[in-house]
Write an enzyme that holds these catalytic residues in place. Structure first.
Site, PDB file in Angstrom:
ATOM      1  N   HIS A  29      53.896  41.362  38.058  1.00 18.34           N
ATOM      2  CA  HIS A  29      52.619  40.988  38.666  1.00 18.34           C
ATOM      3  C   HIS A  29      51.876  40.061  37.693  1.00 18.34           C
ATOM      4  O   HIS A  29      51.948  40.246  36.475  1.00 18.34           O
ATOM      5  CB  HIS A  29      51.786  42.239  38.968  1.00 18.34           C
ATOM      6  CG  HIS A  29      50.582  41.928  39.806  1.00 18.34           C
ATOM      7  ND1 HIS A  29      49.443  41.394  39.263  1.00 18.34           N
ATOM      8  CD2 HIS A  29      50.355  42.048  41.139  1.00 18.34           C
ATOM      9  CE1 HIS A  29      48.555  41.195  40.237  1.00 18.34           C
ATOM     10  NE2 HIS A  29      49.090  41.584  41.382  1.00 18.34           N
ATOM     11  N   SER A  86      44.508  37.780  48.445  1.00 19.62           N
ATOM     12  CA  SER A  86      43.380  37.828  49.375  1.00 19.62           C
ATOM     13  C   SER A  86      43.805  37.984  50.840  1.00 19.62           C
ATOM     14  O   SER A  86      43.227  37.375  51.735  1.00 19.62           O
ATOM     15  CB  SER A  86      42.481  36.598  49.211  1.00 19.62           C
ATOM     16  OG  SER A  86      41.890  36.613  47.917  1.00 19.62           O
ATOM     17  N   ASN A 143      48.788  47.448  46.814  1.00 21.07           N
ATOM     18  CA  ASN A 143      48.770  47.534  45.344  1.00 21.07           C
ATOM     19  C   ASN A 143      47.373  48.013  44.931  1.00 21.07           C
ATOM     20  O   ASN A 143      46.422  47.243  44.946  1.00 21.07           O
ATOM     21  CB  ASN A 143      49.080  46.142  44.768  1.00 21.07           C
ATOM     22  CG  ASN A 143      48.976  46.111  43.257  1.00 21.07           C
ATOM     23  OD1 ASN A 143      48.893  47.162  42.603  1.00 21.07           O
ATOM     24  ND2 ASN A 143      48.984  44.914  42.690  1.00 21.07           N
ATOM     25  N   TRP A 144      47.295  49.278  44.589  1.00 19.37           N
ATOM     26  CA  TRP A 144      45.978  49.875  44.303  1.00 19.37           C
ATOM     27  C   TRP A 144      45.452  49.488  42.916  1.00 19.37           C
ATOM     28  O   TRP A 144      44.310  49.775  42.591  1.00 19.37           O
ATOM     29  CB  TRP A 144      46.055  51.402  44.427  1.00 19.37           C
ATOM     30  CG  TRP A 144      46.264  51.891  45.837  1.00 19.37           C
ATOM     31  CD1 TRP A 144      46.378  51.128  46.970  1.00 19.37           C
ATOM     32  CD2 TRP A 144      46.370  53.253  46.265  1.00 19.37           C
ATOM     33  NE1 TRP A 144      46.555  51.939  48.067  1.00 19.37           N
ATOM     34  CE2 TRP A 144      46.557  53.243  47.664  1.00 19.37           C
ATOM     35  CE3 TRP A 144      46.339  54.490  45.608  1.00 19.37           C
ATOM     36  CZ2 TRP A 144      46.699  54.422  48.418  1.00 19.37           C
ATOM     37  CZ3 TRP A 144      46.485  55.667  46.351  1.00 19.37           C
ATOM     38  CH2 TRP A 144      46.655  55.632  47.739  1.00 19.37           C
ATOM     39  N   LYS A 145      46.298  48.908  42.092  1.00 17.23           N
ATOM     40  CA  LYS A 145      45.891  48.519  40.730  1.00 17.23           C
ATOM     41  C   LYS A 145      45.266  49.726  40.011  1.00 17.23           C
ATOM     42  O   LYS A 145      45.800  50.823  40.122  1.00 17.23           O
ATOM     43  CB  LYS A 145      44.971  47.295  40.787  1.00 17.23           C
ATOM     44  CG  LYS A 145      45.595  46.156  41.618  1.00 17.23           C
ATOM     45  CD  LYS A 145      44.877  44.858  41.512  1.00 17.23           C
ATOM     46  CE  LYS A 145      45.592  43.816  42.377  1.00 17.23           C
ATOM     47  NZ  LYS A 145      45.036  42.480  42.270  1.00 17.23           N
ATOM     48  N   GLY A 185      42.470  38.265  44.475  1.00 23.53           N
ATOM     49  CA  GLY A 185      41.147  38.857  44.243  1.00 23.53           C
ATOM     50  C   GLY A 185      40.002  37.870  44.333  1.00 23.53           C
ATOM     51  O   GLY A 185      38.883  38.163  43.921  1.00 23.53           O
ATOM     52  N   GLU A 243      52.739  35.173  45.118  1.00 25.31           N
ATOM     53  CA  GLU A 243      51.318  35.463  44.913  1.00 25.31           C
ATOM     54  C   GLU A 243      50.686  34.353  44.062  1.00 25.31           C
ATOM     55  O   GLU A 243      50.705  34.433  42.820  1.00 25.31           O
ATOM     56  CB  GLU A 243      51.149  36.785  44.172  1.00 25.31           C
ATOM     57  CG  GLU A 243      51.594  38.001  44.953  1.00 25.31           C
ATOM     58  CD  GLU A 243      50.760  39.226  44.580  1.00 25.31           C
ATOM     59  OE1 GLU A 243      50.178  39.815  45.488  1.00 25.31           O
ATOM     60  OE2 GLU A 243      50.667  39.560  43.392  1.00 25.31           O
ATOM     61  N   GLY A 269      46.069  43.708  47.744  1.00 25.49           N
ATOM     62  CA  GLY A 269      45.309  44.360  46.681  1.00 25.49           C
ATOM     63  C   GLY A 269      44.048  44.987  47.241  1.00 25.49           C
ATOM     64  O   GLY A 269      44.071  46.061  47.834  1.00 25.49           O
ATOM     65  N   GLU A 296      48.962  39.953  36.781  1.00 23.21           N
ATOM     66  CA  GLU A 296      48.047  40.640  35.852  1.00 23.21           C
ATOM     67  C   GLU A 296      48.808  41.228  34.668  1.00 23.21           C
ATOM     68  O   GLU A 296      48.241  41.427  33.594  1.00 23.21           O
ATOM     69  CB  GLU A 296      47.252  41.711  36.629  1.00 23.21           C
ATOM     70  CG  GLU A 296      46.219  41.056  37.537  1.00 23.21           C
ATOM     71  CD  GLU A 296      45.797  41.871  38.740  1.00 23.21           C
ATOM     72  OE1 GLU A 296      46.083  43.091  38.783  1.00 23.21           O
ATOM     73  OE2 GLU A 296      45.186  41.289  39.655  1.00 23.21           O
TER      74      GLU A 296
HETATM   75  P1  PGA Z   1      44.269  40.850  46.405  1.00 24.85           P
HETATM   76  O1  PGA Z   1      45.415  41.227  45.353  1.00 24.85           O
HETATM   77  O2  PGA Z   1      44.784  41.212  47.779  1.00 24.85           O
HETATM   78  O3  PGA Z   1      43.083  41.686  45.995  1.00 24.85           O
HETATM   79  O4  PGA Z   1      44.018  39.393  46.280  1.00 24.85           O
HETATM   80  C1  PGA Z   1      46.779  41.012  45.623  1.00 24.85           C
HETATM   81  C2  PGA Z   1      47.634  41.439  44.447  1.00 24.85           C
HETATM   82  O5  PGA Z   1      47.190  41.282  43.301  1.00 24.85           O
HETATM   83  O6  PGA Z   1      48.745  41.946  44.615  1.00 24.85           O
END
Ligand code: PGA
Length: 253
Positions: free
Chosen positions: A98, A214, A11-13, A174, A168, A234, A100
């Site tokens: 997600h 993470s 997931n490149w966001k 993150g 998640e 991520g 976010e």
């Molecule tokens: P992260 O993000 O691996 O940077 O913790 C995972 C995600 O938000 O899908």
């Protein structure tokens, strides 16, 4: 151990900053990936890069997902992107709900409508669930149960079996603090048991359940050993080297 073919999604966001960098990252990932490796590798770039990346991998050795989708197929919805548009570019999966996006106000009802839109166009929904905090009271099970129940409410067993659930925990996203393999295994079993209760054993088994939060090369093997069907990655998916190390960690020895 998981009985599904492992699935690793990057997931490149809101990264990288240019189309050229996105292409370079995808090419670097493809280069390191063994041709017939028994793993499904997916990258989820921002919308504007999707067409370039599906062209880079026409055989689907690296599949392309979207990070979101709108619930309607067409009409006066400025700024939105439909499942049909994504499918026409060769997108195969879509991340929905997600944390976010939920933090920006997305509700369980909107998540369910987006899942239905994705399924209408034969895109695989990767639906994110997870608690904000773990406080020792066990409330995280209630949070995840409510999200899974809301998702299941509008889905037949057949539709549900096509879905990927990404567990998640928000506190792990993150932050560098991943859930332990024991935590992940416990939640994995909890979700499968719930699905078995809501549907039946076969359906509960068919749904793929992956973990995100993470995930790094150093913890991927232990987390995968906890029975997960793969990962939603991520930060570590923005480096071809670390993403490929995570892919190697899910391959059978
Ligand atoms: P992260 O993000 O691996 O940077 O913790 C995972 C995600 O938000 O899908």
């Amino acid at each position: 151990m998981s009985t599904h073919k492992p699935l690793v999604i990057g997931n490149w966001k809101l990264n990288p900053g240019t189309a050229a960098e996105a292409k370079a990252l995808c090419i670097a990932i493809r280069k390191k990936l063994k041709k017939d490796a028994p793993v499904t590798v997916v990258v989820a770039p921002p919308f504007p890069y999707i067409a370039d990346l599906t062209r880079l991998s026409p055989t689907g050795r690296i599949m392309v997902a979207a990070q979101d989708v709108f619930s309607e197929d067409s009409g006066a919805f400025t700024g939105e992107v439909s499942a049909g548009m994504l499918a026409s570019l060769g997108v195969t999966q879509v991340i929905i709900g997600h944390s976010e996006r939920r933090a920006m106000g997305e509700t369980d009802a909107q998540v369910a409508a987006k899942v239905a839109a994705a399924l209408r166009r034969k895109l695989t929904p990767v639906v994110c669930v997870g608690e904000t905090v773990r406080d020792g009271s066990g409330s995280h099970f209630g949070v995840v149960e409510a999200q899974v129940r809301a998702l299941a409410a509008g889905l037949t067993a057949r539709a549900l079996a096509a879905i990927v659930i990404a567990y998640e925990p928000i506190w792990a996203i993150g932050t560098g603090k991943n859930a332990t393999p024991e935590d992940v295994e416990e939640m994995h079993l909890f979700i499968r048991t719930l699905l078995t209760k809501l549907y039946d054993r076969a359906t509960g088994k068919r749904v793929r359940i992956i973990y995100g939060g993470s995930v790094k090369p150093e913890n991927a093997a232990a987390l995968h050993g906890a029975g997960m069907d793969g990962f939603l990655v991520g930060g570590a998916s923005l480096s071809a080297e670390s993403f490929n190390k995570i892919i190697l960690a899910v391959l059978p020895a």
